[in-house]
Design an enzyme around this catalytic site. Sequence first.
Site, PDB file in Angstrom:
ATOM      1  N   ASP A   1      26.339  36.148  42.872  1.00 42.63           N
ATOM      2  CA  ASP A   1      25.525  34.936  42.873  1.00 42.63           C
ATOM      3  C   ASP A   1      24.215  35.022  43.657  1.00 42.63           C
ATOM      4  O   ASP A   1      24.192  35.559  44.766  1.00 42.63           O
ATOM      5  CB  ASP A   1      26.305  33.776  43.519  1.00 42.63           C
TER       6      ASP A   1
ATOM      7  N   TYR B   1      30.719  33.710  51.581  1.00 46.18           N
ATOM      8  CA  TYR B   1      30.619  33.324  50.171  1.00 46.18           C
ATOM      9  C   TYR B   1      29.369  32.485  49.923  1.00 46.18           C
ATOM     10  O   TYR B   1      28.602  32.182  50.835  1.00 46.18           O
ATOM     11  CB  TYR B   1      31.894  32.581  49.743  1.00 46.18           C
TER      12      TYR B   1
HETATM   13  C1  FRU Z   1      30.920  32.643  41.817  1.00 45.37           C
HETATM   14  C2  FRU Z   1      31.731  32.863  43.078  1.00 45.37           C
HETATM   15  C3  FRU Z   1      31.549  31.708  44.037  1.00 45.37           C
HETATM   16  C4  FRU Z   1      31.884  32.349  45.363  1.00 45.37           C
HETATM   17  C5  FRU Z   1      31.283  33.719  45.202  1.00 45.37           C
HETATM   18  C6  FRU Z   1      31.995  34.807  45.942  1.00 45.37           C
HETATM   19  O1  FRU Z   1      30.617  33.807  41.173  1.00 45.37           O
HETATM   20  O2  FRU Z   1      33.102  33.037  42.773  1.00 45.37           O
HETATM   21  O3  FRU Z   1      32.319  30.579  43.732  1.00 45.37           O
HETATM   22  O4  FRU Z   1      31.347  31.664  46.448  1.00 45.37           O
HETATM   23  O5  FRU Z   1      31.300  33.991  43.814  1.00 45.37           O
HETATM   24  O6  FRU Z   1      31.291  36.012  45.835  1.00 45.37           O
END
Ligand code: FRU
Length: 480
Positions: A47, A106
């Site tokens: 992300d 995250y």
């Molecule tokens: C989306 C996700 C988010 C999370 C992140 C972890 O791709 O699953 O919900 O915060 O990636 O890398």
Amino acid sequence: MDLPRHIRYQPYHEWTKEDLKAIKTKVAASPWHCHYHVEPASGLLNDPNGFSYFQGQYHLFYQNWPFGPAHGLKQWVHMTSTDLVHFKETPTRLLPDHQHDSHGAYSGSAYPLDDRLFLFYTGNVRDNKWRREALQVGAYMDQAGQIVKCDKVLIQQAEDVTEHFRDPQIFDYQGQIYAIIGAQNLAKKGIIKLYKAINRNVENWQFVADLDFDNPQTAYMIECPNLVFIDHKPVLIYCPQGLSKDQLAYDNIYPNTYQVFDAFDPENGRLVGGGQLQLLDSGFEAYATQAFNDPKGQALAVSWLGLPDIDYPSDVYDYQGALSLVKHLTLKDDQLYQYPVKASQSLRQSQEIFQDKAETSNTYELELQIPANNFTKLSLFANPKEKTGLQITINTKDGQLTMDRSQVGVQYATDYGTSRSCQIPSQGVTLNIYVDQSIVEIFVNKGQSVLSSRVFPKKKESGISLLSGQADGHYYQLRK
Ligand code: FRU
């Protein structure tokens, strides 16, 4: 790639310089590196995070596990840009080095506060039985890129959600600061929670409501929610995992969707007057799109050109993932348009009249007009001898565009189909197609529809052929 958990969660300090050097050597051997898109220095990129404007430049981070093409112990990698086209990676990292983010820093967002950029993100924490707790935590980045974390948890895992509670987006609305957070409720349905910063204090959050946005709750989890305002209208962008296909047709493992509303009523936690739920992107890859309103008020978005739970051909070179071009979001008749920011045109190096090419450097933009009542077939990443290529069919009679990648490159994710389509107006259309080594982004009518995808071409798959119908326009060689 499925790597054992003990490797994916090995503490960063246990990886040696030699380990990282070996990984980077493998990464460097890939024939698929992009020339004008963001890719990870090593390992996996997912992300986009912390997209913001602070101290005279744009800031953008990405989720990263630096040690291989897998979803491991995540950090944020920091980049800056002045034009939203050229991004420079800095040494700043938001590391998973605190008890409140021990198993991953995250996704999250950023908000400028005077001379510091506030980072609001999810701390992924696991206990020794591997039970997960999702904490919303914060950090401040100063102008020198130094990061100091808040010691306390800013929002504890709510009692009415499961461990799936993440991806806070912080934003301003009429002088107040709010945050929305993706979650799964105890009935295992995807919801969005709305919070307000008391007295604009980003370390003091009050729960407002489960956001009411006409959510039929067919998804089991909502990831990466974003609320942006375009011409005063709220646009909600989010990733509803497990969304019923009766509600919205899609082929990717998880969709990235949006909805345009008439108004935001934060006191009652409501988005009012919702239009139809729609796919943000009709291609094979676009997920976790992050959007924000910059100080000029324009809404900007960037997507991960990848999907969770999918193996990619580049995995053999120890890396995976890329970011899309930055797109400027606008509304026309309540329909969302997404188009690369104006400065993307600065990538154009030379211009030629569009015609077939046996070979290109796979680094170009096409701007094409397709007349009405036409059935045009175009092959990109084409090898004319072998008759392979990415086939794009533009039917301006019936109003449909289809992209078929079954006859090009290294195949992957074929369980989810090998073609993607979207409706287009049944009249002449303009296409802007950006090709970058292993990326293709197609913009119909300057952003009315978008199809973003990866393609991992084999040797000699670099031509352009007009197989049938008409297409007139230009070929622009783009610079690295
Ligand atoms: C989306 C996700 C988010 C999370 C992140 C972890 O791709 O699953 O919900 O915060 O990636 O890398």
